[in-house]
Write a protein that holds these residues in place. Structure first.
Motif, PDB file in Angstrom:
ATOM      1  N   ARG A 112       1.364  -1.611   0.145  1.00  0.00           N
ATOM      2  CA  ARG A 112       0.246   0.186   0.119  1.00  0.00           C
ATOM      3  C   ARG A 112       1.226   1.499   0.246  1.00  0.00           C
ATOM      4  NH1 ARG A 112      -5.314  -0.149   2.198  1.00  0.00           N
ATOM      5  NH2 ARG A 112      -6.040  -2.792   2.658  1.00  0.00           N
ATOM      6  N   LEU A 122       0.989   4.829  -0.336  1.00  0.00           N
ATOM      7  CA  LEU A 122       0.191   5.998   0.185  1.00  0.00           C
ATOM      8  C   LEU A 122       0.877   7.567  -0.719  1.00  0.00           C
ATOM      9  CD1 LEU A 122      -1.657   7.894   0.909  1.00  0.00           C
ATOM     10  CD2 LEU A 122      -0.241   8.464   3.428  1.00  0.00           C
ATOM     11  N   LYS A 166      -0.980  -1.318  -4.075  1.00  0.00           N
ATOM     12  CA  LYS A 166      -2.066  -0.660  -4.640  1.00  0.00           C
ATOM     13  C   LYS A 166      -1.879   1.304  -4.055  1.00  0.00           C
ATOM     14  CE  LYS A 166      -5.788  -3.545  -2.927  1.00  0.00           C
ATOM     15  NZ  LYS A 166      -6.582  -3.931  -2.135  1.00  0.00           N
ATOM     16  N   ARG A 203      -2.688   5.269  -2.816  1.00  0.00           N
ATOM     17  CA  ARG A 203      -3.504   6.463  -3.349  1.00  0.00           C
ATOM     18  C   ARG A 203      -3.416   7.316  -2.962  1.00  0.00           C
ATOM     19  NH1 ARG A 203      -8.092   5.616   1.728  1.00  0.00           N
ATOM     20  NH2 ARG A 203      -8.890   3.789   0.410  1.00  0.00           N
ATOM     21  N   ALA A 260      -3.835  10.788  -2.288  1.00  0.00           N
ATOM     22  CA  ALA A 260      -4.038  11.927  -1.218  1.00  0.00           C
ATOM     23  C   ALA A 260      -3.368  13.639  -1.326  1.00  0.00           C
ATOM     24  CB  ALA A 260      -2.857  11.776   0.044  1.00  0.00           C
ATOM     25  N   ALA A 288      -4.890  10.627 -10.762  1.00  0.00           N
ATOM     26  CA  ALA A 288      -5.778   8.683 -10.907  1.00  0.00           C
ATOM     27  C   ALA A 288      -5.615   8.361 -12.213  1.00  0.00           C
ATOM     28  CB  ALA A 288      -6.358   8.432  -9.873  1.00  0.00           C
ATOM     29  N   SER A 329      -6.661   4.211  -5.951  1.00  0.00           N
ATOM     30  CA  SER A 329      -7.722   5.118  -5.381  1.00  0.00           C
ATOM     31  C   SER A 329      -7.476   6.414  -4.986  1.00  0.00           C
ATOM     32  CB  SER A 329      -8.190   4.395  -3.521  1.00  0.00           C
ATOM     33  OG  SER A 329      -6.920   4.342  -3.104  1.00  0.00           O
ATOM     34  N   THR A 330      -7.628   7.254  -4.253  1.00  0.00           N
ATOM     35  CA  THR A 330      -7.994   8.970  -3.527  1.00  0.00           C
ATOM     36  C   THR A 330      -8.722   9.102  -2.691  1.00  0.00           C
ATOM     37  OG1 THR A 330      -9.511   9.985  -5.055  1.00  0.00           O
ATOM     38  CG2 THR A 330      -7.943   9.696  -6.269  1.00  0.00           C
ATOM     39  N   ALA A 331      -7.723   9.920  -2.061  1.00  0.00           N
ATOM     40  CA  ALA A 331      -8.544  10.290  -1.190  1.00  0.00           C
ATOM     41  C   ALA A 331      -8.615  11.933  -0.932  1.00  0.00           C
ATOM     42  CB  ALA A 331      -8.035  10.051   0.439  1.00  0.00           C
ATOM     43  N   GLU A 379      -3.540   9.705   7.262  1.00  0.00           N
ATOM     44  CA  GLU A 379      -4.237   8.837   6.100  1.00  0.00           C
ATOM     45  C   GLU A 379      -3.513   7.685   6.389  1.00  0.00           C
ATOM     46  OE1 GLU A 379      -6.654   7.024   3.137  1.00  0.00           O
ATOM     47  OE2 GLU A 379      -7.447   9.122   5.041  1.00  0.00           O
ATOM     48  N   TRP A 437      -5.535   3.766   5.955  1.00  0.00           N
ATOM     49  CA  TRP A 437      -4.912   3.296   5.379  1.00  0.00           C
ATOM     50  C   TRP A 437      -4.337   1.674   5.817  1.00  0.00           C
ATOM     51  CZ3 TRP A 437      -2.001   3.147   0.082  1.00  0.00           C
ATOM     52  CH2 TRP A 437      -2.874   2.205  -0.510  1.00  0.00           C
ATOM     53  N   SER A 497      -1.096   1.704   5.315  1.00  0.00           N
ATOM     54  CA  SER A 497      -0.058   2.361   4.018  1.00  0.00           C
ATOM     55  C   SER A 497       2.080   1.826   4.813  1.00  0.00           C
ATOM     56  CB  SER A 497       0.465   3.828   4.048  1.00  0.00           C
ATOM     57  OG  SER A 497      -0.581   4.549   3.724  1.00  0.00           O
TER      58      SER A 497
END
Length: 140
Positions: free
Chosen positions: A4, A6, A34, A36, A38, A72, A83-85, A98, A102, A104
């Motif tokens: 993960r 970030l 993955k 993300r 942010a 993204a 994914s986005t935040a 975050e 999440w 990370s």
């Protein structure tokens, strides 16, 4: 190794965003991770709220979410791995929260070249690197 990743991005700095995303994308491909994206925004000062349209915050949110989605969409990974935040609050604290929430295991972000102002007051990138509980890759 990393599952993960970030990637805190500053939508006002497209070159810096591209640098961080490029590194994160390469790592995500290598480790089948993955990503993300942010974006943390400071809150609107209460004193200004009387002078802004009632739907100001919602309009800002929609615009920022659209920009995040556009970044993204350029990442060459399956959509299920991206994914986005959109976050609101003090920048480095919000990003660190975050990362914890999440789960990370790596944070990849860009940093400005340090100048005297950065040495005197610090920067979000250095604060994230100092306080994160996972590894942090800072891209120049």
């Amino acid at each position: 190794m990393f599952t993960r990743i970030l990637v805190p991005i500053d939508l006002a700095e497209p070159q810096m965003t591209e640098g961080a995303v490029t590194y994160a994308e390469a790592l995500a491909k290598a480790f089948h991770s993955k990503i993300r994206l942010a974006n943390a925004q400071s809150l609107t000062p209460v004193k200004l709220l009387d002078y802004l349209p009632q739907d100001f915050n919602e309009n800002i949110r929609r615009g920022l979410e659209s920009e995040l989605s556009a970044v993204a969409a350029k990442i060459d990974l399956p959509a299920a791995r991206i994914s986005t935040a959109l976050l609101f609050g003090p920048i480095y604290q919000t990003i660190l929260a975050e990362a914890e929430r999440w789960g990370s295991d790596l944070i990849v972000l860009c940093s400005h070249r340090p100048g005297m102002d950065r040495f005197l007051i610090g920067s979000n990138a250095s604060a994230i690197a100092r306080h994160a509980t996972c590894p942090v890759l800072i891209v120049r």
